[in-house]
Design a protein around this motif. Structure first.
Motif, PDB file in Angstrom:
ATOM      1  N   VAL A 152       9.844   2.799   3.713  1.00  8.78           N
ATOM      2  CA  VAL A 152       8.681   1.951   3.414  1.00  8.78           C
ATOM      3  C   VAL A 152       8.066   1.387   4.696  1.00  8.78           C
ATOM      4  O   VAL A 152       6.858   1.472   4.914  1.00  8.78           O
ATOM      5  N   LEU A 153       8.918   0.815   5.556  1.00 13.02           N
ATOM      6  CA  LEU A 153       8.399   0.146   6.748  1.00 13.02           C
ATOM      7  C   LEU A 153       7.572   1.061   7.654  1.00 13.02           C
ATOM      8  O   LEU A 153       6.477   0.685   8.074  1.00 13.02           O
ATOM      9  N   PRO A 154       8.061   2.274   7.972  1.00 15.06           N
ATOM     10  CA  PRO A 154       7.257   3.125   8.857  1.00 15.06           C
ATOM     11  C   PRO A 154       5.869   3.438   8.287  1.00 15.06           C
ATOM     12  O   PRO A 154       4.902   3.524   9.041  1.00 15.06           O
ATOM     13  N   SER A 203       0.819  -1.204   0.000  1.00 11.03           N
ATOM     14  CA  SER A 203       0.000   0.000   0.000  1.00 11.03           C
ATOM     15  C   SER A 203       0.864   1.271   0.000  1.00 11.03           C
ATOM     16  O   SER A 203       0.354   2.363  -0.168  1.00 11.03           O
ATOM     17  N   VAL A 204       2.173   1.106   0.213  1.00 13.57           N
ATOM     18  CA  VAL A 204       3.054   2.272   0.153  1.00 13.57           C
ATOM     19  C   VAL A 204       3.381   2.526  -1.320  1.00 13.57           C
ATOM     20  O   VAL A 204       3.851   1.629  -2.006  1.00 13.57           O
ATOM     21  N   PRO A 205       3.130   3.757  -1.814  1.00 13.13           N
ATOM     22  CA  PRO A 205       3.329   4.012  -3.235  1.00 13.13           C
ATOM     23  C   PRO A 205       4.751   3.691  -3.679  1.00 13.13           C
ATOM     24  O   PRO A 205       5.713   3.918  -2.943  1.00 13.13           O
ATOM     25  N   ARG A 206       4.860   3.178  -4.878  1.00 11.48           N
ATOM     26  CA  ARG A 206       6.135   2.790  -5.460  1.00 11.48           C
ATOM     27  C   ARG A 206       7.139   3.949  -5.467  1.00 11.48           C
ATOM     28  O   ARG A 206       8.335   3.772  -5.273  1.00 11.48           O
ATOM     29  N   GLY A 207       6.619   5.143  -5.669  1.00 15.49           N
ATOM     30  CA  GLY A 207       7.489   6.314  -5.744  1.00 15.49           C
ATOM     31  C   GLY A 207       8.280   6.554  -4.465  1.00 15.49           C
ATOM     32  O   GLY A 207       9.372   7.145  -4.510  1.00 15.49           O
ATOM     33  N   GLN A 208       7.770   6.102  -3.339  1.00 16.28           N
ATOM     34  CA  GLN A 208       8.477   6.301  -2.080  1.00 16.28           C
ATOM     35  C   GLN A 208       9.817   5.570  -2.097  1.00 16.28           C
ATOM     36  O   GLN A 208      10.839   6.108  -1.688  1.00 16.28           O
ATOM     37  N   ASN A 212       7.291  12.982  -4.265  1.00 15.24           N
ATOM     38  CA  ASN A 212       7.574  11.849  -3.386  1.00 15.24           C
ATOM     39  C   ASN A 212       8.236  12.254  -2.073  1.00 15.24           C
ATOM     40  O   ASN A 212       9.192  11.630  -1.629  1.00 15.24           O
ATOM     41  N   LEU A 213       7.727  13.290  -1.442  1.00 14.58           N
ATOM     42  CA  LEU A 213       8.180  13.553  -0.078  1.00 14.58           C
ATOM     43  C   LEU A 213       7.756  12.378   0.786  1.00 14.58           C
ATOM     44  O   LEU A 213       6.792  11.680   0.486  1.00 14.58           O
ATOM     45  N   PHE A 214       8.482  12.157   1.888  1.00 13.43           N
ATOM     46  CA  PHE A 214       8.125  11.049   2.775  1.00 13.43           C
ATOM     47  C   PHE A 214       7.055  11.534   3.753  1.00 13.43           C
ATOM     48  O   PHE A 214       7.347  12.333   4.646  1.00 13.43           O
ATOM     49  N   PRO A 215       5.820  11.069   3.598  1.00 10.11           N
ATOM     50  CA  PRO A 215       4.714  11.665   4.346  1.00 10.11           C
ATOM     51  C   PRO A 215       4.772  11.384   5.846  1.00 10.11           C
ATOM     52  O   PRO A 215       4.117  12.064   6.620  1.00 10.11           O
ATOM     53  N   HIS A 216       5.549  10.375   6.259  1.00 14.75           N
ATOM     54  CA  HIS A 216       5.589  10.053   7.687  1.00 14.75           C
ATOM     55  C   HIS A 216       6.631  10.891   8.420  1.00 14.75           C
ATOM     56  O   HIS A 216       6.782  10.769   9.619  1.00 14.75           O
ATOM     57  N   LEU A 217       7.350  11.739   7.665  1.00 14.80           N
ATOM     58  CA  LEU A 217       8.398  12.541   8.296  1.00 14.80           C
ATOM     59  C   LEU A 217       8.074  14.024   8.174  1.00 14.80           C
ATOM     60  O   LEU A 217       7.386  14.450   7.245  1.00 14.80           O
ATOM     61  N   SER A 218       8.591  14.796   9.100  1.00 17.21           N
ATOM     62  CA  SER A 218       8.408  16.248   9.024  1.00 17.21           C
ATOM     63  C   SER A 218       9.272  16.795   7.886  1.00 17.21           C
ATOM     64  O   SER A 218      10.098  16.082   7.318  1.00 17.21           O
TER      65      SER A 218
END
Lengths: 493, 284
Positions: free
Chosen positions: A411-413, A387-392, B129-135
């Motif tokens: 990805v994991l978090p 469910s985590v987008p590929r772009g990440q 593609n910023l990391f949404p779980h991080l500030s």
């Protein structure tokens, strides 16, 4: 590391057994008069077999140690080496003799027809033609009834259920070993014992096949108890002395001993409890419930820890390892969730020792539950990762992170937030599935429920009590997960 | 076009070919960029612009050709013996989602090479593609900590510097999901700059921006040029290409058709395909 430490401690405590101890096994699940919980002090076990073992251990000068095991597992447990003998109304039959050694009988009895007071007397099995009769599984009664095809026979796991069905009209009669009839029907105003003794049943001590030295000791001790009158005294106090035993012991003298243990038991059964007394009884369960609940929580938490860690590993292998290895992970998941947990537990506990892997019951339980739930958790993780987008992942790689770093920090978090609710769900389900471990000698909440409810015939009250305990156990974990979830979703909108 | 010399060249691409299954996306690209140069790549959707950028950052494996960035050379021969499974268009099925180009690279030397190329090349994704779980701050700190092995304190100071550079220092503690598109873009640029790349690649950076924000973006690009950053911009925006570029390349059907300074390319295109495209672009 901590887990390894705990595991090695378990091994130590398990191997730390006094060499001289006579370890004996039975199932204390409400089997009056064999072995059952003292209705007034449920923490304490009683029964004529306990008295018998105590006399036996006196004669042999070996301290006895009781090991609880599910009745079905008594013989496999013998071969695991968890105990030396099993004594629990085990009938000496040809089938069983091929697997184990039996001592000379320590008790001889017969089957008895029990029915309701308002039914006609049944003198023999032939009187039951075209009627419905209940019996216990794997008992003489079952074999006798099966030879009467015109009698509709229903087999039960426990006598309590058979008597319940007699009362509510599903059965016309119940055929059981006489001790059971005496303890469940003789004093009951609704029931009567009827007809002639049927068949002949010999109870023997079960030993491992190669254990001839111990067998010899057992037989000598039994013979001594017969001659000295000790066996008679034990049986008379439980109101179990009968003509067959008189014949067997060569002792036809009049009885002089008061059946005090029998009277004690009957008194506790006949007495109607007031509301306060009932509450007091429930309160007296508390130490046992606390112990069983602790067992349930320990099992669930430790096996869930195993499942969550192993599940993550399996999911990562499945998603990111090259094909031949990732299909191993697929096979693991399909196998573990496609086969019954109960059989997996039996396998780990009873089959592995034959290839030299001997686990303590606690460790076997954690391993069994943990390995099984790891399959489910890995599927949760897989859904989370996907469910985590590929772009990440790409963004992380493009920044120069290694694949491992990208998985771990990016990805994991994000996957974890998605995975948390289903994992909590599985944990609650595991709390209850942990009741399956009673098949490998552990006493947790559900096993305790079975014991208590069949001791007091109080299925509803005890049931509600134990259900509440389960609810309370699960609640903190649900709360914890909700908080964590909220914290995580505050970040990820 | 005349002043390419090997001293100043930081990026050179020769004979780059790339196909996904039977689709030949890049059909032999030759490309060079000097240190500090800004090159815009224009062309129709599907002409291979984005794939070209992705190949430069090793997000896709090259089938043929060679890429040289600084002293590092990556050739398609390096990938021989490696399973070619980078068809990201094909592999959109769930289970395969991470099986991108680097998935089956088992050769450790190749991995190291790819890794060092990625540090030299920053990439601004079209969807950031910023990391949404991080500030905001943590987004920038992550590559500092993990790629450059900075200690937390040093990483924080550096990250704040980078955010200041793109005018986002006031948003450091915001959740990266709670800022606007233009702000997010600047954070993504700061993040890409963290590992100190020599080259920045931008994939359609202005397609989702308001006109004012486009100006802000142009300002950032110009500032980076002053610092000597080589920048390659894939864009559909005539204005952007005309205003910031030192040269503009027009791509069509997997090859670079024409490359010139903005004025010549837009005002006097030589090739008929370029003419055709630019005339249509001007109608918009």
């Amino acid at each position: 590391m901590k887990i390894i430490l705990i595991i090695s401690l378990l091994f130590l405590s398990f191997n730390d057994i006094l060499a001289n101890e006579l370890r004996w096994a039975a199932d204390a699940e409400g089997n009056a008069p064999y072995i059952f919980q003292d209705p007034l002090t449920p923490d304490h076990l009683m029964g004529f077999e306990i008295d018998f073992i105590n006399e036996l251990s006196n004669i042999l000068d070996r301290p006895s140690k009781f090991v609880q095991n599910q009745w079905d597992g008594l013989i496999p447990g013998l071969y695991r080496g968890d105990y030396d003998i099993a004594v629990n109304g085990l009938e000496i039959t040809e089938d069983r003799k091929s697997a184990i050694l039996f001592s000379e009988p320590y008790y001889i009895t017969f089957a008895r027809i029990v029915t309701l007071k308002n039914k006609p007397d049944f003198n023999s099995l032939s009187d039951l033609r075209n009627l419905k009769a209940g019996c216990l599984k794997n008992s003489l009664a079952e074999r006798l009834l099966s030879s009467e095809p015109s009698v509709k026979t229903m087999s039960y796991e426990g006598e309590v259920n058979a008597f319940e069905d007699l009362k509510n009209g599903r059965l016309d009669a119940v055929l059981v070993d006489e001790p059971i009839a005496i303890y469940y029907a003789s004093w009951n105003p609704e029931m009567k014992m009827t007809g002639q003794p049927v068949g002949k049943i010999y109870y023997g001590i079960a030993l491992r096949n190669e254990d001839y030295t111990l067998l010899n000791d057992m037989n000598k001790a039994i013979s001594l108890m017969k001659k000295s009158g000790i066996l008679r005294e034990v049986l008379e106090r439980w109101n179990l002395w009968n003509d067959y035993m008189a014949e067997y012991c060569g002792d036809h003298t009049e009885s002089v001993i008061e059946p005090d243990k029998y009277n004690y038991y009957i008194e506790t059964q006949i007495k109607e409890l007031s509301f306060e007394e009932r509450i007091i009884r429930y309160l007296s369960f508390m130490p046992m419930i606390a112990r069983a609940a602790l067992m349930t929580v320990q099992l669930s938490v430790l096996s869930m820890m195993l499942a969550v860690v192993l599940g993550l590993f399996i999911a990562i292998v499945r998603l990111y390892a090259p094909v031949p290895i990732s299909s191993l992970a697929v096979a693991y998941v399909e196998f573990m969730r496609g086969t019954p947990l109960l059989i997996q537990l039996f396998f780990i506990f009873y089959a592995l020792p034959s290839i030299g892997v001997m686990l303590s019951p606690f460790l076997a339980a954690i391993l069994g539950l943990g390995l099984n739930y790891a399959a489910y958790e890995s599927e949760n993780y897989r859904a989370g990762f996907n469910s985590v987008p590929r772009g990440q992942m790409e963004a992380a790689l493009a920044l120069g992170l290694t694949r491992k770093q990208a998985l771990r920090h990016v990805v994991l978090p994000q996957a974890f937030r998605i995975v948390l609710p289903p994992i909590t769900n599985d944990f609650i389900s595991l709390l209850k599935d942990s009741s399956l471990v009673s098949v490998i000698t552990l006493i947790e909440l559900t096993k305790l429920y079975n014991q208590l409810s069949s001791t007091y015939f109080d299925y509803i009250g005890t049931g509600i009590l134990i259900s509440i305990v389960y609810l309370l156990l699960g609640f903190p974990f649900v709360k914890l997960s909700r908080n964590l979830e909220r914290r995580l979703s505050d970040v990820v909108k | 076009m005349t002043n390419f010399n090997s001293k100043n060249t930081i990026l050179s691409v020769r004979g780059l070919k790339k196909s996904f299954n039977d689709e030949h996306v890049l059909q032999g690209i030759d490309f060079m960029a000097n240190k500090g140069e800004i090159v815009s790549i224009i062309g129709r959707s599907g002409c291979g612009k984005t794939t070209f950028l992705r190949c430069l950052n090793c997000l896709n494996i090259l089938n043929e050709g060679e890429i040289t960035i600084g002293e590092i050379s990556l050739s398609s021969n390096d990938f021989s013996g490696q399973k070619n499974v980078d068809d990201y268009k094909k592999s959109d099925s769930l289970d395969n989602y991470l099986k991108d180009s680097m998935h089956f690279i088992t050769n450790e030397q190749l991995q190291l090479k790819v890794h060092s190329i990625r540090q030299k090349v920053g990439f601004l994704f079209q969807n950031l593609n910023l990391f949404p779980h991080l500030s905001v701050l943590d987004n920038v700190m992550l590559p500092l900590k993990l790629v450059l092995d900075y200690k937390i304190d040093k990483a924080r100071i550096e990250a704040n510097e980078l955010l200041k550079k793109v005018g986002m220092e006031k948003f450091a503690d915001r959740d990266s999901s709670q800022i606007s598109g233009g702000q997010a873009q600047r954070v993504a640029i700061a993040r890409a700059l963290a590992v100190k790349p020599d080259i920045m690649l931008y994939d359609e950076p202005t397609s989702a921006l308001d006109p004012e924000l486009v100006l802000e973006f142009i300002e950032i690009v110009r500032n980076l040029k002053h610092e000597g950053m080589t920048q390659i911009i894939v864009t559909h925006s005539l204005g952007l290409a005309r205003n910031v570029s030192d040269s503009v390349a027009f791509m069509d059907k997997g090859i670079i058709v024409e490359r010139a300074n903005p004025q010549s390319l837009f005002d006097a295109p030589k090739d008929s395909r370029t003419k055709d495209y630019i005339s249509k672009l001007l109608l918009n």
